[in-house]
Structure formats: structure tokens, C-alpha cells
Write an enzyme that holds these catalytic residues in place. Structure first.
Site, PDB file in Angstrom:
ATOM      1  N   ASN A   8       0.462  -5.435 -10.070  1.00 46.15           N
ATOM      2  CA  ASN A   8       0.508  -4.562 -10.958  1.00 46.15           C
ATOM      3  C   ASN A   8       0.357  -5.577 -12.544  1.00 46.15           C
ATOM      4  OD1 ASN A   8       1.569  -2.790 -13.242  1.00 46.15           O
ATOM      5  ND2 ASN A   8       3.677  -2.925 -12.630  1.00 46.15           N
ATOM      6  N   HIS A  86       7.931   3.605 -11.802  1.00 51.77           N
ATOM      7  CA  HIS A  86       8.052   2.304 -11.940  1.00 51.77           C
ATOM      8  C   HIS A  86       9.401   1.978 -12.593  1.00 51.77           C
ATOM      9  CE1 HIS A  86       7.873  -1.950 -13.442  1.00 51.77           C
ATOM     10  NE2 HIS A  86       7.022  -2.135 -12.103  1.00 51.77           N
ATOM     11  N   GLU A 155      11.946  -1.580  -5.366  1.00 44.47           N
ATOM     12  CA  GLU A 155      11.988  -2.643  -6.330  1.00 44.47           C
ATOM     13  C   GLU A 155      13.440  -2.612  -6.894  1.00 44.47           C
ATOM     14  OE1 GLU A 155       7.845  -3.921  -7.941  1.00 44.47           O
ATOM     15  OE2 GLU A 155       8.190  -1.918  -8.796  1.00 44.47           O
ATOM     16  N   SER A 197       9.891 -10.188  -8.325  1.00 48.26           N
ATOM     17  CA  SER A 197      10.007 -11.273  -8.232  1.00 48.26           C
ATOM     18  C   SER A 197       9.414 -12.290  -7.014  1.00 48.26           C
ATOM     19  CB  SER A 197      11.402 -12.280  -8.354  1.00 48.26           C
ATOM     20  OG  SER A 197      11.915 -11.857  -9.776  1.00 48.26           O
TER      21      SER A 197
HETATM   22  P1  PGA Z   1       7.476  -8.995 -11.105  1.00 44.33           P
HETATM   23  O1  PGA Z   1       7.452  -7.468 -11.246  1.00 44.33           O
HETATM   24  O2  PGA Z   1       6.836  -9.470  -9.908  1.00 44.33           O
HETATM   25  O3  PGA Z   1       7.252  -9.666 -12.227  1.00 44.33           O
HETATM   26  O4  PGA Z   1       9.209  -9.173 -10.817  1.00 44.33           O
HETATM   27  C1  PGA Z   1       7.267  -6.722 -10.198  1.00 44.33           C
HETATM   28  C2  PGA Z   1       6.951  -5.329 -10.706  1.00 44.33           C
HETATM   29  O5  PGA Z   1       7.423  -4.902 -11.930  1.00 44.33           O
HETATM   30  O6  PGA Z   1       6.282  -4.249  -9.920  1.00 44.33           O
END
Ligand code: PGA
Length: 235
Positions: A8, A86, A155, A197
Site C-alpha cells: 500500500n 483501511h 491490521e 509495521s
Molecule cells: P505500515 O502500514 O506497514 O507502514 O505500518 C501498513 C498499512 O497501513 O497498511
């Protein structure tokens, strides 16, 4: 490796950078890969070696909705996937479970496969409400749709962009809970991805778990070479 990697890019990369991205990824051997660029690059980023995915969409096919894009338009453009719900849509742009349910309905009607994002806040987690919050998010999102092809991305809000991740046991248990709930309540078997992350140093231990069908990568995917390094760790 038959697990899915979704990247993403959020509201990142200018046109020069996205051209370079396309070249680097296009020349690689990456498989089972779905890229979510900004809307303005969706058509340009289409490729035979990976799928492109919208980061969002609106629940009407067409009309006076300045600044929005529709799943109908995505379908006509040949786009097969869209993120829905999201964390940034829910928490920065105040999208409710009810709005997300309308989007899910319209997305599926237009033959675009939704990647439904769910996850608890830190406060929910501290109160022991993780499963309850996720169940409500999924059940409301699926309330208007029939048996269908849906991908779920778990997430945790507190893990996105923070460098924090749940323990591997927690990820496994929550994914198992989601899979069991989808089977018993909705009679569907969906892929469940983990996001929040995911980095070069943890992708392998996360993706190798039995209940993890893939990962959704945010900031670590902004650099295409880093993304390919991550892919090489697990392929
Ligand atoms: P990140 O974002 O890997 O920067 O934590 C994940 C996401 O928002 O899908």
C-alpha cells in the site's frame, strides 16, 4: 511461496518515482503481488506480472460525488481489487462500519474483490476488546453481501506506522479467530493477511505462520528495492 504480498503506497511517490517503481518491479521475478498506488497511477501501473488495487472507492456507481472514484469505474478500467476500510479511512476520514458495509456491497456488485481492513485501537486492545471489535467490523461489512470472494487484512491500528507489532502468537490466534468466525457465521473461507509495521526484519516470521495467508505492507514498500528484498526473504 503461495502467500500474498500487498503493498500500500498510500499518498506517496511522485510520477518520476512511480515510473522507476514500475521499471524495478516489472523487471523482477515477484509473484503473488498486489500493488495499491494512488488512484492517479492505477491505469499506468497495470502490469502482466502483478495486480493493481485501489486504496478505496465510493459506494455509488456514478454521480455528483466530486473527488470520489467508484468501483464501477475501477471495474471498467480492469482493476480487480480494492482496499476497503483501511485504518486511515476509518480513523482519519471517519468512515463508519455502516459506510464500509455500503462500499462492500457496491464493490462486490461491480466484481471488484475487496480487501477488507479491520483492526482494534490500542484502547480496544487494553480493554480486551480485540476480537469483539474485529467481529463487529467484519459482520457489519459483510451484512449486505452474499457468499463471496473477500480478502481480510488484520491490521491493528496501534501497529500501523509505529514499528510495533503483536506477538506471533497473538497474530496467529487472532487470524484463527477471524477464520473460524468467517466459516461459522458467513460460511466463507477467506485469505487473512496481516498488516502493521511489516518490515525486512520481521516479514519471514510473520508470513510463515499457518494462519497468515500473506501480508499488507505500508511504508516499507515505498522503496521498490526494499520491497524486493522483503520478497526475496520469503519467496
Ligand atoms: P505500515 O502500514 O506497514 O507502514 O505500518 C501498513 C498499512 O497501513 O497498511
Amino acid at each position: 511461496m503461495d502467500k500474498l504480498i500487498v503493498a500500500n503506497l498510500k499518498m506517496n511517490l511522485n510520477f518520476e518515482q512511480i515510473k522507476e517503481y514500475k521499471k524495478i518491479i516489472g523487471e523482477s521475478d515477484i509473484k503473488n503481488f498486489i500493488l495499491c498506488p494512488s488512484y492517479i497511477y492505477l491505469n499506468y501501473m497495470k502490469s502482466n506480472s502483478y495486480e493493481v488495487c485501489s486504496q478505496n472507492g465510493y459506494y455509488k456507481d456514478e454521480g455528483a460525488c466530486t473527488g470520489e472514484i467508484s468501483f464501477y469505474q475501477l471495474n471498467k478500467l480492469g482493476i480487480k481489487y480494492s482496499l476497503i476500510g483501511h485504518s486511515e479511512r476509518r480513523h482519519v476520514f471517519n468512515e463508519s462500519n455502516d459506510l464500509i458495509s455500503l462500499k462492500m456491497e457496491n464493490c462486490i456488485k461491480n466484481n471488484v474483490t475487496p480487501i477488507l481492513c479491520v483492526g482494534e485501537t490500542e484502547e480496544d486492545k487494553n480493554k480486551g476488546l480485540t476480537n469483539e471489535v474485529i467481529d463487529t467490523q467484519i459482520n457489519t461489512a459483510l451484512s449486505k453481501v452474499k457468499l463471496s470472494d473477500v480478502i481480510i487484512a488484520y491490521e491493528p491500528v496501534w501497529a500501523i506506522g509505529t514499528g510495533l507489532t503483536p506477538t506471533i502468537d497473538d497474530i496467529n490466534n487472532i487470524h484463527l479467530h477471524i477464520k473460524e468466525m468467517l466459516k461459522s457465521v458467513h460460511n466463507i473461507e477467506s485469505k487473512v493477511l496481516y498488516g502493521g509495521s511489516v518490515k525486512l526484519n520481521n516479514i519471514k516470521e510473520i508470513i510463515e505462520n499457518q494462519n497468515v495467508d500473506g501480508v499488507l505492507i505500508g511504508s516499507a514498500s515505498n522503496d521498490p528495492n526494499n520491497l524486493l528484498n522483503m520478497y526475496n526473504e520469503v519467496k
